[in-house]
Design a protein around this motif. Structure first.
Motif, short mmCIF file in Angstrom:
data_model
loop_
_atom_site.label_atom_id
_atom_site.label_comp_id
_atom_site.label_asym_id
_atom_site.label_seq_id
_atom_site.Cartn_x
_atom_site.Cartn_y
_atom_site.Cartn_z
N MET A 104 0.63 -1.13 0.00
CA MET A 104 0.03 -0.14 0.13
C MET A 104 0.98 1.35 -0.10
SD MET A 104 -3.02 0.88 2.97
CE MET A 104 -3.36 2.66 3.16
N VAL A 105 0.82 2.00 -1.23
CA VAL A 105 1.56 3.42 -1.21
C VAL A 105 0.63 4.71 -1.00
CG1 VAL A 105 3.06 4.57 -2.74
CG2 VAL A 105 3.35 2.26 -2.64
N TRP A 106 0.89 5.51 -0.14
CA TRP A 106 0.20 6.69 0.03
C TRP A 106 0.95 7.78 -0.74
CZ3 TRP A 106 1.63 11.43 1.56
CH2 TRP A 106 0.72 12.42 1.53
N TYR A 107 0.27 8.69 -1.38
CA TYR A 107 1.13 9.68 -2.17
C TYR A 107 0.19 11.12 -2.23
CZ TYR A 107 -1.32 9.11 -6.31
OH TYR A 107 -2.42 8.95 -7.49
N LYS B 280 0.27 -8.48 -11.43
CA LYS B 280 -0.28 -8.29 -10.09
C LYS B 280 -1.24 -7.31 -10.26
CE LYS B 280 2.64 -11.08 -8.20
NZ LYS B 280 2.12 -12.26 -7.72
N PRO B 281 -2.69 -7.84 -9.47
CA PRO B 281 -3.57 -6.93 -9.52
C PRO B 281 -3.46 -5.58 -8.64
CG PRO B 281 -3.92 -8.76 -8.01
CD PRO B 281 -2.93 -9.03 -8.82
N TRP B 282 -3.91 -4.61 -9.00
CA TRP B 282 -3.83 -3.35 -8.40
C TRP B 282 -4.92 -2.34 -8.12
CZ3 TRP B 282 -5.30 0.70 -11.29
CH2 TRP B 282 -5.40 0.52 -12.79
N LEU B 283 -5.14 -1.59 -7.22
CA LEU B 283 -6.19 -0.96 -6.98
C LEU B 283 -5.65 1.02 -6.72
CD1 LEU B 283 -9.53 -1.17 -5.20
CD2 LEU B 283 -7.97 0.85 -4.44
N HIS B 284 -6.27 1.77 -7.25
CA HIS B 284 -5.94 3.09 -7.16
C HIS B 284 -6.88 4.02 -6.90
CE1 HIS B 284 -4.33 7.03 -9.05
NE2 HIS B 284 -3.78 6.90 -8.11
N ALA B 285 -7.07 4.58 -5.55
CA ALA B 285 -7.96 5.43 -5.14
C ALA B 285 -7.42 6.84 -4.78
CB ALA B 285 -8.55 5.10 -3.94
N SER C 266 -5.06 13.57 -2.28
CA SER C 266 -4.23 12.46 -1.98
C SER C 266 -4.34 11.31 -2.64
CB SER C 266 -3.69 12.27 -0.73
OG SER C 266 -4.92 11.69 0.09
N GLY C 267 -3.60 10.56 -2.90
CA GLY C 267 -3.95 8.81 -3.39
C GLY C 267 -3.64 7.89 -2.81
N VAL C 268 -3.91 6.58 -2.93
CA VAL C 268 -3.52 5.45 -2.48
C VAL C 268 -3.28 4.36 -3.43
CG1 VAL C 268 -4.05 3.56 -0.73
CG2 VAL C 268 -4.22 5.87 -0.12
N PHE C 269 -2.22 3.79 -3.58
CA PHE C 269 -2.13 2.73 -4.55
C PHE C 269 -1.83 1.26 -3.71
CE2 PHE C 269 -0.13 0.11 -8.13
CZ PHE C 269 -0.72 0.52 -9.25
N VAL C 270 -2.55 0.23 -4.32
CA VAL C 270 -2.59 -0.81 -3.57
C VAL C 270 -2.21 -1.92 -4.49
CG1 VAL C 270 -3.27 -2.46 -1.80
CG2 VAL C 270 -4.03 -0.12 -1.87
N GLN D 64 -13.53 12.05 -6.47
CA GLN D 64 -13.04 10.83 -6.00
C GLN D 64 -12.95 9.79 -6.94
OE1 GLN D 64 -14.71 7.88 -5.38
NE2 GLN D 64 -16.78 8.64 -6.32
N VAL D 65 -12.00 8.90 -7.06
CA VAL D 65 -11.88 8.08 -8.21
C VAL D 65 -11.43 6.52 -7.66
CG1 VAL D 65 -10.71 7.19 -10.01
CG2 VAL D 65 -11.21 9.61 -9.72
N VAL D 66 -11.98 5.71 -8.05
CA VAL D 66 -11.59 4.20 -7.50
C VAL D 66 -11.34 3.29 -8.87
CG1 VAL D 66 -12.20 2.03 -6.20
CG2 VAL D 66 -12.89 4.40 -5.35
N GLU D 67 -10.30 3.16 -9.05
CA GLU D 67 -10.08 2.10 -10.44
C GLU D 67 -9.21 0.93 -10.01
OE1 GLU D 67 -7.71 4.26 -13.31
OE2 GLU D 67 -6.33 5.36 -11.75
N ALA D 68 -9.53 -0.13 -10.98
CA ALA D 68 -8.47 -1.30 -10.35
C ALA D 68 -8.18 -1.77 -11.95
CB ALA D 68 -9.40 -2.25 -9.60
N GLY D 69 -7.20 -2.81 -11.86
CA GLY D 69 -6.84 -3.14 -12.97
C GLY D 69 -5.40 -4.41 -12.63
#
Length: 305
Positions: free
Chosen positions: A207-210, A234-239, A264-268, A298-303
């Motif tokens: 989990m990365v916060w930026y 690897k699967p990822w999620l970005h919010a 801010s954003g969080v990438f998992v 707000q944005v929630v995306e995954a891939g």
């Protein structure tokens, strides 16, 4: 190098987003009987007073946890019952560190993680903090928990120290990478650290916060992290959460208008499968209560995968 102190920013909207995601991940990951390791590469002081000198000076919690708590109180019992489960859980965890009706203490990631980890299956928490003052404060704060060997603390550079704990003996870990980004080289270090971590332990959850700020490195980071996750398949999620510009930002005569951090954003990488749906339900509610003007969203995306 050591000018950044998270105490000035504790409980702001970025903390709300980061800790909402952290709690949702930990709730799911601790349902499995196997021991879980949580590694916090930039742990900070661990616990903060919202009525203290630092947080009181910046006032950032007023646009974060305090504004959120006030909005929910205004909605009454029905409003609180209508909260998305992940958002309600976040509030319950923060409340647990405060007396009834008060919001004076804000738990940082170390205290949130320790609160949710389990003694009976020997979950472990590894904390790294290089700042000389914050590392000492962190050690003193953690000592009050009496957690014993469950929590390990080291005054080390988390970017480098992470290598020493991967892979964990239990082969299950959540790694939080949350530097100050005080210097722009932190952005490149985050990507390099994540690449090295995936090479050492490909199945870990990272989990990365930026901060979302007008700096090229900040805008490029999520793109680089997506490319990296995809290269490892690897699967990822970005919010992301943007509360927007204040209606009338405070100004000092002769000084440019600086509204402070607005997004801010969080990438998992390797996110729990429940995370996307949980955030898609929680973030619109969060934005409704914290949004304040132009540029909010707000944005929630995954891939990947």
């Amino acid at each position: 190098m050591f000018s950044y102190r998270h105490a000035f920013h504790a409980g702001n909207h970025a903390d709300v987003l980061k800790h909402l995601v952290l709690i949702a991940c930990l709730r799911h990951m601790t349902q499995k009987d196997t021991a879980l390791w949580v590694v916090d590469t930039h742990a900070g002081a661990g616990l903060y007073r919202l009525d203290g000198d630092y947080a009181g000076t910046s006032g950032e919690a007023a646009e974060g946890i305090l504004k959120l708590a006030a909005a929910i109180k205004a909605k009454g019992a029905e409003g609180e019952q209508a909260l998305a489960p992940a958002l309600a859980d976040y509030l319950q965890v923060v409340r647990s560190f405060n007396k009834e009706g008060q919001w004076r203490i804000y738990p940082g990631s170390p205290f949130i993680s320790q609160h949710l980890l389990r003694q009976e299956v020997r979950d472990k928490l590894k904390l790294f903090e290089l700042h000389p003052t914050d590392s000492g404060t962190l050690a003193a704060n953690i000592a009050q928990l009496g957690a014993g060997r469950q929590v390990g603390i080291a005054r080390e550079d988390g970017f480098e120290a992470l290598k020493s704990v991967l892979p964990p003996p239990s082969r299950r870990a959540l790694v939080l990478i949350d530097p100050s980004y005080e210097i722009k080289t932190d952005y490149a270090k985050v990507a390099a650290t994540l690449r090295d971590a995936l090479q050492r332990f490909a199945t870990g959850t990272y989990m990365v916060w930026y901060p979302v700020i007008p700096r090229p490195e900040a805008h490029e980071l999520p793109r680089k992290l997506k490319t990296l996750a995809n290269s490892f398949r690897k699967p990822w999620l970005h919010a992301t959460l943007a509360i927007g510009q204040p209606e009338q930002a405070a100004t000092v005569p002769g000084e440019p208008n600086r509204p402070g951090l607005t997004a801010s954003g969080v990438f998992v990488v390797n996110p729990p499968h429940i995370l996307k749906a949980a955030l898609q339900q929680a973030l619109p509610q969060l934005l409704e209560m914290l949004g304040r003007g132009r540029g909010q969203g707000q944005v929630v995306e995954a891939g990947g995968g």
